[in-house]
Write a protein that holds these residues in place. Sequence first.
Motif, PDB file in Angstrom:
ATOM      1  N   ASP A 100     -43.376  48.196  68.740  1.00 24.49           N
ATOM      2  CA  ASP A 100     -44.294  47.698  67.688  1.00 24.49           C
ATOM      3  C   ASP A 100     -44.544  48.783  66.649  1.00 24.49           C
ATOM      4  N   ALA A 101     -44.812  50.014  67.139  1.00 24.27           N
ATOM      5  CA  ALA A 101     -45.116  51.120  66.216  1.00 24.27           C
ATOM      6  C   ALA A 101     -43.887  51.424  65.348  1.00 24.27           C
ATOM      7  N   LEU A 102     -42.689  51.417  65.955  1.00 23.95           N
ATOM      8  CA  LEU A 102     -41.466  51.688  65.180  1.00 23.95           C
ATOM      9  C   LEU A 102     -41.270  50.633  64.094  1.00 23.95           C
ATOM     10  N   ASP A 103     -41.594  49.399  64.446  1.00 23.40           N
ATOM     11  CA  ASP A 103     -41.500  48.310  63.481  1.00 23.40           C
ATOM     12  C   ASP A 103     -42.445  48.554  62.298  1.00 23.40           C
ATOM     13  N   ARG A 104     -43.673  48.967  62.635  1.00 23.90           N
ATOM     14  CA  ARG A 104     -44.659  49.243  61.572  1.00 23.90           C
ATOM     15  C   ARG A 104     -44.201  50.422  60.720  1.00 23.90           C
ATOM     16  N   ILE A 105     -43.697  51.478  61.390  1.00 25.54           N
ATOM     17  CA  ILE A 105     -43.248  52.679  60.653  1.00 25.54           C
ATOM     18  C   ILE A 105     -42.116  52.292  59.696  1.00 25.54           C
ATOM     19  N   GLU A 106     -41.151  51.518  60.207  1.00 21.63           N
ATOM     20  CA  GLU A 106     -39.972  51.172  59.412  1.00 21.63           C
ATOM     21  C   GLU A 106     -40.332  50.223  58.260  1.00 21.63           C
ATOM     22  N   GLN A 133     -42.446  62.171  55.436  1.00 19.66           N
ATOM     23  CA  GLN A 133     -41.981  63.103  56.476  1.00 19.66           C
ATOM     24  C   GLN A 133     -42.697  62.851  57.802  1.00 19.66           C
ATOM     25  N   ARG A 134     -43.996  62.596  57.745  1.00 18.97           N
ATOM     26  CA  ARG A 134     -44.740  62.345  59.001  1.00 18.97           C
ATOM     27  C   ARG A 134     -44.231  61.064  59.662  1.00 18.97           C
ATOM     28  N   ALA A 135     -43.961  60.052  58.854  1.00 21.63           N
ATOM     29  CA  ALA A 135     -43.454  58.779  59.406  1.00 21.63           C
ATOM     30  C   ALA A 135     -42.071  58.995  60.029  1.00 21.63           C
ATOM     31  N   GLN A 136     -41.233  59.800  59.356  1.00 22.99           N
ATOM     32  CA  GLN A 136     -39.877  60.047  59.896  1.00 22.99           C
ATOM     33  C   GLN A 136     -39.947  60.829  61.208  1.00 22.99           C
ATOM     34  N   ILE A 137     -40.870  61.785  61.278  1.00 23.93           N
ATOM     35  CA  ILE A 137     -41.010  62.576  62.518  1.00 23.93           C
ATOM     36  C   ILE A 137     -41.415  61.648  63.672  1.00 23.93           C
ATOM     37  N   ARG A 168     -40.913  58.418  63.899  1.00 22.23           N
ATOM     38  CA  ARG A 168     -39.779  57.542  64.216  1.00 22.23           C
ATOM     39  C   ARG A 168     -38.775  58.272  65.112  1.00 22.23           C
ATOM     40  N   ASP A 169     -38.480  59.539  64.765  1.00 19.46           N
ATOM     41  CA  ASP A 169     -37.481  60.290  65.537  1.00 19.46           C
ATOM     42  C   ASP A 169     -38.005  60.605  66.946  1.00 19.46           C
ATOM     43  N   GLN A 170     -39.297  60.922  67.030  1.00 20.17           N
ATOM     44  CA  GLN A 170     -39.858  61.230  68.360  1.00 20.17           C
ATOM     45  C   GLN A 170     -39.805  60.000  69.260  1.00 20.17           C
ATOM     46  N   PHE A 171     -40.187  58.854  68.723  1.00 20.60           N
ATOM     47  CA  PHE A 171     -40.195  57.621  69.538  1.00 20.60           C
ATOM     48  C   PHE A 171     -38.764  57.229  69.916  1.00 20.60           C
ATOM     49  N   ALA A 172     -37.856  57.363  68.943  1.00 20.66           N
ATOM     50  CA  ALA A 172     -36.454  56.997  69.220  1.00 20.66           C
ATOM     51  C   ALA A 172     -35.894  57.890  70.330  1.00 20.66           C
ATOM     52  N   ALA A 173     -36.303  59.173  70.355  1.00 22.86           N
ATOM     53  CA  ALA A 173     -35.797  60.089  71.388  1.00 22.86           C
ATOM     54  C   ALA A 173     -36.329  59.683  72.770  1.00 22.86           C
ATOM     55  N   ILE A 174     -37.589  59.257  72.844  1.00 23.59           N
ATOM     56  CA  ILE A 174     -38.143  58.820  74.147  1.00 23.59           C
ATOM     57  C   ILE A 174     -37.363  57.597  74.630  1.00 23.59           C
ATOM     58  N   ASP A 175     -37.127  56.649  73.723  1.00 26.40           N
ATOM     59  CA  ASP A 175     -36.393  55.426  74.106  1.00 26.40           C
ATOM     60  C   ASP A 175     -34.952  55.761  74.496  1.00 26.40           C
ATOM     61  N   GLU A 176     -34.337  56.667  73.757  1.00 29.08           N
ATOM     62  CA  GLU A 176     -32.929  56.991  74.047  1.00 29.08           C
ATOM     63  C   GLU A 176     -32.792  57.588  75.438  1.00 29.08           C
ATOM     64  N   GLU A 177     -33.799  58.342  75.871  1.00 31.29           N
ATOM     65  CA  GLU A 177     -33.758  58.915  77.224  1.00 31.29           C
ATOM     66  C   GLU A 177     -33.803  57.778  78.270  1.00 31.29           C
ATOM     67  N   ILE A 178     -34.602  56.745  78.015  1.00 34.64           N
ATOM     68  CA  ILE A 178     -34.625  55.590  78.944  1.00 34.64           C
ATOM     69  C   ILE A 178     -33.231  54.945  78.968  1.00 34.64           C
ATOM     70  N   PHE A 179     -32.677  54.680  77.785  1.00 33.78           N
ATOM     71  CA  PHE A 179     -31.366  53.995  77.711  1.00 33.78           C
ATOM     72  C   PHE A 179     -30.294  54.834  78.415  1.00 33.78           C
ATOM     73  N   ARG A 180     -30.359  56.148  78.229  1.00 25.46           N
ATOM     74  CA  ARG A 180     -29.352  57.018  78.848  1.00 25.46           C
ATOM     75  C   ARG A 180     -29.406  56.867  80.369  1.00 25.46           C
ATOM     76  N   ARG A 181     -30.630  56.842  80.921  1.00 19.25           N
ATOM     77  CA  ARG A 181     -30.777  56.722  82.381  1.00 19.25           C
ATOM     78  C   ARG A 181     -30.303  55.363  82.879  1.00 19.25           C
ATOM     79  N   VAL A 182     -30.681  54.297  82.141  1.00 15.14           N
ATOM     80  CA  VAL A 182     -30.281  52.947  82.579  1.00 15.14           C
ATOM     81  C   VAL A 182     -28.758  52.815  82.480  1.00 15.14           C
ATOM     82  N   ARG A 183     -28.170  53.328  81.397  1.00 11.25           N
ATOM     83  CA  ARG A 183     -26.695  53.284  81.267  1.00 11.25           C
ATOM     84  C   ARG A 183     -26.034  54.001  82.429  1.00 11.25           C
TER      85      ARG A 183
END
Length: 294
Positions: free
Chosen positions: A36-42, A58-62, A64-79
């Motif tokens: 939801d937050a990523l949607d609002r940021i984007e 810049q704050r919005a991009q930071i 976005r990148d922080q949240f994307a990194a947390i999600d990517e770690e989940i995806f990496r583990r599930v993959r």
Amino acid sequence: MTTTTRLMFDQMQAEIQAIENDVALRAEINFVGRADALDRIEFHLLDRMDDDGNELVQRAQILRDQFAAIDEEIFRRVRAGIANGTLRGECLRQEFDHHVRKPVSSERGYDQLDVFVNGLLRLDTIPHETRTREPEMVFYQPTPARVILELTEMMLITRDDIFYDLGSGLGQVCILVHLLTGARTHGIEFEPAYCDYARHSAQRLNLSSVQFINVDARDAPYADGTVFFMYTPFKGAMLANVLKKIKDATRGRAVSVCAYGECIDQVANEPWLELAAQRRTDVDALAVFKRSGP
Ligand SMILES: C[S@@+](CC[C@H](N)C(=O)[O-])C[C@H]1O[C@@H](n2cnc3c(N)ncnc32)[C@H](O)[C@@H]1O
């Protein structure tokens, strides 16, 4: 700055600050909150701010990148769990429930389960069409993930089945159906760039029982198929032609044809098929047909 611009800036600043201060969004378990937050940021923030140097951008991009990194770690583990064979069937279903808690679906369009599945299966670059579609061919649009899960919950597909997705696009249906049921799956896709993408997506997960064939569905081999799925890949005479091919190739044995979207009405008119199960809302329909005649 005009008063209106100032007001907008203050609103955006307040929204960014609220997201920055919300520590719960950094908890791995909170995939839905982050989505939801990523949607609002984007869409509420970055799309409305045009100055690259702006501190708010810049704050919005930071964020976005922080949240994307947390999600990517989940995806990496599930993959990794999928690739080493531990995440299958009920275990994988529970993994989806764990990150995208039910009820997420409004029974309309896409929801956060799609965001999760896209993140899990997505490769770096989304391909463009390279071939010109004929007028009866439908452009790529993925089946909502909740519909794929629903299909696998209908006790229709077992590990002994051979499942075909007609017009398999980027391959999500074949990959998920295989992972959730154990069935061998074949995707039939006209567009070579989509087919390549789907193959790479399956290879990355070590899935040798998921195959994609780059061929026009009118020319595909169906003789071993037991379950055929279609999310309105084509219409009219082309759909009639492919249904006849399936009928002839599987003559004398039981098959299921699962249809999602507007192709349902045409499939329902096939005299060799009878409706076995159906779910229909104002905007969404899934139907399963079984062979009734030769
Ligand atoms: C609505 S999309 C469905 C994609 C996929 N089944 C899914 O649900 O994620 C339709 C797909 O059918 C493909 N398609 C259209 N006509 C086709 C044909 N004659 N033979 C094979 N694929 C075709 C399109 O390229 C597109 O990828």
